[in-house]
Design an enzyme around this catalytic site. Sequence first.
Site, PDB file in Angstrom:
ATOM      1  CD  GLN A 150      -1.128   5.782   4.894  1.00 16.93           C
ATOM      2  OE1 GLN A 150      -0.258   4.910   4.960  1.00 16.93           O
ATOM      3  NE2 GLN A 150      -2.106   5.706   4.021  1.00 16.93           N
TER       4      GLN A 150
ATOM      5  NE  ARG B 159      -3.452   4.780   9.377  1.00 13.83           N
ATOM      6  CZ  ARG B 159      -3.734   5.544   8.332  1.00 13.83           C
ATOM      7  NH1 ARG B 159      -3.982   4.983   7.156  1.00 13.83           N
ATOM      8  NH2 ARG B 159      -3.784   6.850   8.443  1.00 13.83           N
TER       9      ARG B 159
END
Length: 312
Positions: free
Chosen positions: A109, A231
């Site tokens: 990711q 994030r």
Amino acid sequence: MTMTPEQAAEIAALRSQSQPTRRATVPALEEILYEPLSVLDHGFVRVIDYMGDDSAVVQAARVSYGRGTKKVSEDRGLINYLMRHRHTTPFEMCEIKYHVKLPIFVARQWIRHRTANVNEYSARYSILDNEFYIPAPDQLAAQSSSNRQGRGDLLTGAEAARVLDLLKRDAMQSYASYEEMLNERPDGSKRDENREGLARELARMNLTLNFYTQWYWKTDLLNLLHFLSLRADSHAQYEIRVYAEAMLDTVKRWVPACYDAFMEYRVGGASLSATALKAVRRMLAGETVDQASSGLSAREWRELMAVLKPEG
């Protein structure tokens, strides 16, 4: 976090050294340089090296010769201006390098952020450690019914216990098979002198995605802040968010004025479309505005209302 005695000794040796330099250094970041910051069950983030500080951003913006030519308050004001108006190039003048230990599925990711230099531990060359991520019970959740890439309600009781058992059992079995195919132990010794064993680059395909990998990740401040804006956000997957939060703390130590501007204008701020801005102006003028008359889609309207909702 798991660390071998050899790794601990290496970190202690690095931290015991001090080199004279004419480069800018930041005492708050020097305090944790090389130190692993624990993340998840076996992971960590370490700052390995960095270049520049808040003054480097200011210097680049002014294209000046020296540091400290303006008051700190003026430097902070300039950094706020740069962040507020998205004048991004000066933030590229600072760089930082991390050593990160993370589960493979998190790494896959993470690697979507392509504006960085990455060198990952090679499972073609070396044997991966027998370390895998198992979620804490409070992170075991069902699939969200409204978000295809999110989590819903927590699993509990027998169902949660079964999931944890499956995760542990499958990881342990896959590593046992990995060792058997390699015909090697983690220290490189042969398990059976009468067998050759499979090449490391092939045997690794059997490992589950919760096994840990490691890499060096180097990026500039601008791209680091973009990574963190996505994030470290509450909508990000928990397993990558906790890494981002640990890194956010290193940014606060490293470039506190840039960190404050980032939190003020990116994390705590909001961006409105032209149509949303028109709707807000109409509201301020005392006009009653609803989704149908706003010109916004239902989703955009919900997002606008979430931004305008009073705190508390």
